[in-house]
Design a protein around this motif. Structure first.
Motif, short mmCIF file in Angstrom:
data_model
loop_
_atom_site.label_atom_id
_atom_site.label_comp_id
_atom_site.label_asym_id
_atom_site.label_seq_id
_atom_site.Cartn_x
_atom_site.Cartn_y
_atom_site.Cartn_z
N PRO A 51 6.24 -2.80 -0.79
CA PRO A 51 5.47 -3.03 0.43
C PRO A 51 4.82 -1.76 0.96
O PRO A 51 5.42 -0.69 0.94
N VAL A 52 3.58 -1.88 1.45
CA VAL A 52 2.85 -0.76 2.05
C VAL A 52 3.32 -0.60 3.49
O VAL A 52 3.31 -1.55 4.27
N THR A 53 3.75 0.64 3.83
CA THR A 53 4.23 0.88 5.21
C THR A 53 3.25 1.74 6.00
O THR A 53 3.36 1.82 7.22
N ALA A 54 2.31 2.38 5.33
CA ALA A 54 1.28 3.17 6.02
C ALA A 54 0.08 3.29 5.10
O ALA A 54 0.24 3.34 3.87
N ASP A 55 -1.10 3.31 5.69
CA ASP A 55 -2.33 3.45 4.91
C ASP A 55 -3.36 4.04 5.85
O ASP A 55 -3.87 3.34 6.72
N GLN A 56 -3.61 5.34 5.72
CA GLN A 56 -4.58 5.94 6.63
C GLN A 56 -5.31 7.12 6.02
O GLN A 56 -4.80 7.78 5.11
N VAL A 57 -6.52 7.35 6.51
CA VAL A 57 -7.28 8.52 6.11
C VAL A 57 -6.92 9.65 7.06
O VAL A 57 -6.98 9.50 8.28
N ILE A 58 -6.47 10.77 6.48
CA ILE A 58 -6.13 11.95 7.29
C ILE A 58 -7.30 12.91 7.12
O ILE A 58 -7.42 13.60 6.10
N GLU A 59 -8.18 12.89 8.13
CA GLU A 59 -9.46 13.60 8.02
C GLU A 59 -9.30 15.09 7.72
O GLU A 59 -9.95 15.63 6.83
N ASP A 60 -8.40 15.76 8.46
CA ASP A 60 -8.33 17.22 8.31
C ASP A 60 -7.74 17.63 6.97
O ASP A 60 -7.88 18.76 6.54
N ARG A 93 -6.91 10.00 1.70
CA ARG A 93 -6.36 8.72 2.13
C ARG A 93 -4.93 8.68 1.61
O ARG A 93 -4.70 8.84 0.40
N GLY A 94 -3.99 8.50 2.51
CA GLY A 94 -2.58 8.47 2.14
C GLY A 94 -1.99 7.10 2.35
O GLY A 94 -2.24 6.45 3.36
N ILE A 95 -1.22 6.66 1.37
CA ILE A 95 -0.57 5.34 1.45
C ILE A 95 0.90 5.52 1.15
O ILE A 95 1.27 6.17 0.16
N LEU A 96 1.75 4.98 1.99
CA LEU A 96 3.19 4.99 1.72
C LEU A 96 3.63 3.59 1.32
O LEU A 96 3.25 2.60 1.95
N LEU A 97 4.42 3.52 0.24
CA LEU A 97 5.03 2.26 -0.18
C LEU A 97 6.53 2.45 -0.21
O LEU A 97 7.03 3.47 -0.71
N GLN A 98 7.24 1.48 0.30
CA GLN A 98 8.68 1.63 0.43
C GLN A 98 9.42 1.20 -0.84
O GLN A 98 9.08 0.19 -1.46
N ILE A 99 10.43 2.01 -1.21
CA ILE A 99 11.34 1.60 -2.28
C ILE A 99 12.74 2.01 -1.87
O ILE A 99 13.08 3.20 -1.86
N GLY A 100 13.53 1.04 -1.45
CA GLY A 100 14.84 1.34 -0.89
C GLY A 100 14.69 2.21 0.33
O GLY A 100 13.88 1.94 1.20
N ALA A 123 -4.74 2.09 -7.63
CA ALA A 123 -3.31 2.40 -7.76
C ALA A 123 -2.45 1.33 -7.07
O ALA A 123 -1.34 1.04 -7.53
N LEU A 124 -2.98 0.73 -6.01
CA LEU A 124 -2.23 -0.33 -5.31
C LEU A 124 -2.01 -1.54 -6.21
O LEU A 124 -1.03 -2.28 -6.05
N LYS A 125 -2.92 -1.74 -7.15
CA LYS A 125 -2.76 -2.87 -8.08
C LYS A 125 -1.48 -2.72 -8.88
O LYS A 125 -0.87 -3.72 -9.28
N PHE A 126 -1.08 -1.48 -9.14
CA PHE A 126 0.19 -1.26 -9.83
C PHE A 126 1.35 -1.21 -8.85
O PHE A 126 2.28 -2.02 -8.92
#
Ligand code: CO
Length: 133
Positions: A29-38, A42-49, A18-21
């Motif tokens: 730009p990616v602002t966070a990328d982490q595995v939330i175990e509980d 894996r969550g990734i935040l990308l900024q748009i405005g 999905a990051l390829k798109f």
């Protein structure tokens, strides 16, 4: 008070694909990328405005996100509204008889978060978030 759309959550089979798109083709730009175990994601935040796109990839099979992907495939999962006080927002929803998923706010990728049940929200899973400063 709800102040803006903080992010739109999208469930994907592979965050790397999905990051390829979202990152490479759209240039977000990616602002966070982490595995939330509980939560088993894996969550990734990308900024748009002033808002973000949240990519969610299940890391195990026994979670709501994994079941969503299994039954409905990739796509839009939830909308998150930012609030200056997620606790107060949740109490107000409870007082109005809105069906909740979380009985109290918990830590998530976007700060302190909670979810309202889509049954009460015309079919849309709603998240409230107060970003941690
Ligand atoms: Co979210």
């Amino acid at each position: 008070m709800l102040t803006k759309v903080h992010h739109v959550g999208i469930v994907v089979h592979s965050a790397d694909e999905a990051l390829k798109f979202y990152r490479d083709a759209l240039g977000l730009p990616v602002t966070a990328d982490q595995v939330i175990e509980d939560q088993g994601v894996r969550g990734i935040l990308l900024q748009i405005g002033g808002s973000e796109i949240e990519l969610l990839e299940p890391t195990r099979n026994d979670t709501g996100v994994a079941r969503f992907l299994e039954s409905r495939g990739e796509g839009m999962h939830h909308i998150c509204f930012e609030s200056d006080d997620v606790e107060k927002e949740l109490e107000a929803a409870r007082a109005r008889g809105i069906e909740l998923i979380d009985e109290k706010p918990r830590p998530g990728l976007a700060g302190m978060i909670c979810f309202l049940h889509p049954k009460s929200n015309h079919g849309v899973l709603i998240e409230f978030a107060t970003p941690v400063a």
